[in-house]
Design a protein around this motif. Structure first.
Motif, mmCIF file in Angstrom:
data_model
loop_
_atom_site.group_PDB
_atom_site.id
_atom_site.type_symbol
_atom_site.label_atom_id
_atom_site.label_comp_id
_atom_site.label_asym_id
_atom_site.label_seq_id
_atom_site.Cartn_x
_atom_site.Cartn_y
_atom_site.Cartn_z
ATOM 1 N N LEU A 62 44.883 26.551 -11.405
ATOM 2 C CA LEU A 62 45.310 26.470 -10.010
ATOM 3 C C LEU A 62 44.591 27.510 -9.159
ATOM 4 N N LEU A 63 44.374 28.684 -9.714
ATOM 5 C CA LEU A 63 43.605 29.698 -8.992
ATOM 6 C C LEU A 63 42.155 29.259 -8.804
ATOM 7 N N LYS A 64 41.578 28.610 -9.831
ATOM 8 C CA LYS A 64 40.208 28.120 -9.727
ATOM 9 C C LYS A 64 40.077 27.009 -8.697
ATOM 10 N N SER A 65 41.147 26.239 -8.481
ATOM 11 C CA SER A 65 41.055 25.092 -7.573
ATOM 12 C C SER A 65 40.952 25.508 -6.111
ATOM 13 N N THR A 66 41.211 26.770 -5.803
ATOM 14 C CA THR A 66 41.120 27.225 -4.416
ATOM 15 C C THR A 66 39.676 27.420 -3.978
ATOM 16 N N ASN A 67 38.759 27.360 -4.907
ATOM 17 C CA ASN A 67 37.346 27.515 -4.598
ATOM 18 C C ASN A 67 36.779 26.163 -4.164
ATOM 19 N N SER A 68 35.924 26.141 -3.174
ATOM 20 C CA SER A 68 35.378 24.874 -2.694
ATOM 21 C C SER A 68 33.884 24.739 -2.986
ATOM 22 N N ARG A 69 33.406 25.442 -3.981
ATOM 23 C CA ARG A 69 31.995 25.303 -4.348
ATOM 24 C C ARG A 69 31.775 23.990 -5.083
ATOM 25 N N ARG A 70 30.528 23.701 -5.362
ATOM 26 C CA ARG A 70 30.170 22.472 -6.065
ATOM 27 C C ARG A 70 30.809 22.434 -7.456
ATOM 28 N N ALA A 71 30.896 23.576 -8.128
ATOM 29 C CA ALA A 71 31.501 23.623 -9.463
ATOM 30 C C ALA A 71 32.971 23.214 -9.409
ATOM 31 N N ALA A 72 33.655 23.547 -8.331
ATOM 32 C CA ALA A 72 35.062 23.162 -8.198
ATOM 33 C C ALA A 72 35.202 21.653 -8.043
ATOM 34 N N ILE A 73 34.275 21.033 -7.327
ATOM 35 C CA ILE A 73 34.309 19.579 -7.154
ATOM 36 C C ILE A 73 34.069 18.891 -8.499
ATOM 37 N N VAL A 74 33.115 19.396 -9.267
ATOM 38 C CA VAL A 74 32.858 18.845 -10.605
ATOM 39 C C VAL A 74 34.081 19.058 -11.490
ATOM 40 N N ASN A 75 34.716 20.226 -11.356
ATOM 41 C CA ASN A 75 35.929 20.516 -12.123
ATOM 42 C C ASN A 75 37.023 19.505 -11.816
ATOM 43 N N HIS A 76 37.175 19.128 -10.558
ATOM 44 C CA HIS A 76 38.204 18.146 -10.193
ATOM 45 C C HIS A 76 37.926 16.805 -10.861
ATOM 46 N N GLY A 77 36.675 16.397 -10.864
ATOM 47 C CA GLY A 77 36.310 15.134 -11.505
ATOM 48 C C GLY A 77 36.537 15.163 -13.007
ATOM 49 N N LEU A 78 36.158 16.274 -13.645
ATOM 50 C CA LEU A 78 36.368 16.399 -15.085
ATOM 51 C C LEU A 78 37.859 16.495 -15.421
ATOM 52 N N SER A 79 38.630 17.123 -14.545
ATOM 53 C CA SER A 79 40.084 17.176 -14.754
ATOM 54 C C SER A 79 40.694 15.783 -14.679
ATOM 55 N N MET A 80 40.193 14.961 -13.766
ATOM 56 C CA MET A 80 40.671 13.580 -13.677
ATOM 57 C C MET A 80 40.334 12.817 -14.954
ATOM 58 N N LEU A 81 39.120 13.007 -15.467
ATOM 59 C CA LEU A 81 38.724 12.373 -16.719
ATOM 60 C C LEU A 81 39.599 12.851 -17.874
ATOM 61 N N LEU A 82 39.900 14.149 -17.914
ATOM 62 C CA LEU A 82 40.781 14.693 -18.948
ATOM 63 C C LEU A 82 42.173 14.082 -18.855
ATOM 64 N N PHE A 83 42.664 13.878 -17.628
ATOM 65 C CA PHE A 83 43.971 13.250 -17.463
ATOM 66 C C PHE A 83 43.965 11.823 -18.003
ATOM 67 N N VAL A 84 42.913 11.082 -17.738
ATOM 68 C CA VAL A 84 42.825 9.701 -18.242
ATOM 69 C C VAL A 84 42.824 9.708 -19.773
ATOM 70 N N VAL A 85 42.071 10.620 -20.380
ATOM 71 C CA VAL A 85 42.044 10.725 -21.840
ATOM 72 C C VAL A 85 43.437 11.057 -22.373
ATOM 73 N N CYS A 86 44.106 12.011 -21.744
ATOM 74 C CA CYS A 86 45.454 12.393 -22.174
ATOM 75 C C CYS A 86 46.428 11.226 -22.039
ATOM 76 N N LEU A 87 46.334 10.497 -20.950
ATOM 77 C CA LEU A 87 47.226 9.364 -20.724
ATOM 78 C C LEU A 87 47.005 8.269 -21.768
ATOM 79 N N VAL A 88 45.750 7.998 -22.082
ATOM 80 C CA VAL A 88 45.450 6.992 -23.100
ATOM 81 C C VAL A 88 45.980 7.442 -24.459
ATOM 82 N N GLU A 89 45.769 8.710 -24.812
ATOM 83 C CA GLU A 89 46.290 9.219 -26.090
ATOM 84 C C GLU A 89 47.807 9.146 -26.123
ATOM 85 N N LEU A 90 48.454 9.528 -25.036
ATOM 86 C CA LEU A 90 49.914 9.518 -24.975
ATOM 87 C C LEU A 90 50.461 8.110 -25.165
ATOM 88 N N LEU A 91 49.833 7.130 -24.541
ATOM 89 C CA LEU A 91 50.339 5.763 -24.577
ATOM 90 C C LEU A 91 49.955 4.991 -25.831
#
Length: 135
Positions: A62-91
């Motif tokens: 959450l502290l890292k998400s306050t940054n608006s650099r390019r790395a933060a944008i990539v982090n958001h995309g990878l976090s979304m991908l991680l969520f999809v992986v977690c959701l598929v594993e959970l289900l």
């Protein structure tokens, strides 16, 4: 590029290692007990420690998400991908149908939502449309 990787991938990876090698029984293993002031014993399991570590990692994310650099944008995309992986594993995977993994998945979802919300709010604050000028 390392800064762009979501740190919540670490607890997910640890859970994957535990669940795929020892099954859900590896999460209920009591590591130690803490004697409470009431006299009751509080058994601390592997799953409990994993959740506690995940909460600390979520705080850092959450502290890292306050940054608006390019790395933060990539982090958001990878976090979304991680969520999809977690959701598929959970289900779909029986070893992941536990409350511990559900809570880790929920933390990943909160990281995704917080990252996008913070980025949107920061962008709105940075862009001034000149409200009230010339009126």
């Amino acid at each position: 590029m390392i800064a762009a990787l979501p740190l919540l991938a670490l607890p997910v990876l640890v859970y994957n290692l535990i669940a795929l090698t020892g099954g859900a029984a590896g999460l209920t293993l009591t590591l130690f007990s803490v004697r409470m002031a009431s006299g009751a014993d509080w058994p601390v399991t592997t799953g409990d420690l994993l959740l506690a570590a995940s909460l600390v990692v979520l705080f850092v994310e959450l502290l890292k998400s306050t940054n608006s650099r390019r790395a933060a944008i990539v982090n958001h995309g990878l976090s979304m991908l991680l969520f999809v992986v977690c959701l598929v594993e959970l289900l779909l995977a029986p070893a992941f149908a536990t409350s511990t993994f559900f809570l880790i998945t929920l933390m990943v979802l909160l990281d995704v939502l917080a990252g996008f919300i913070v980025t949107i709010l920061a962008a709105r604050r940075d862009v001034d449309f000149g409200a009230g000028v010339g009126l």
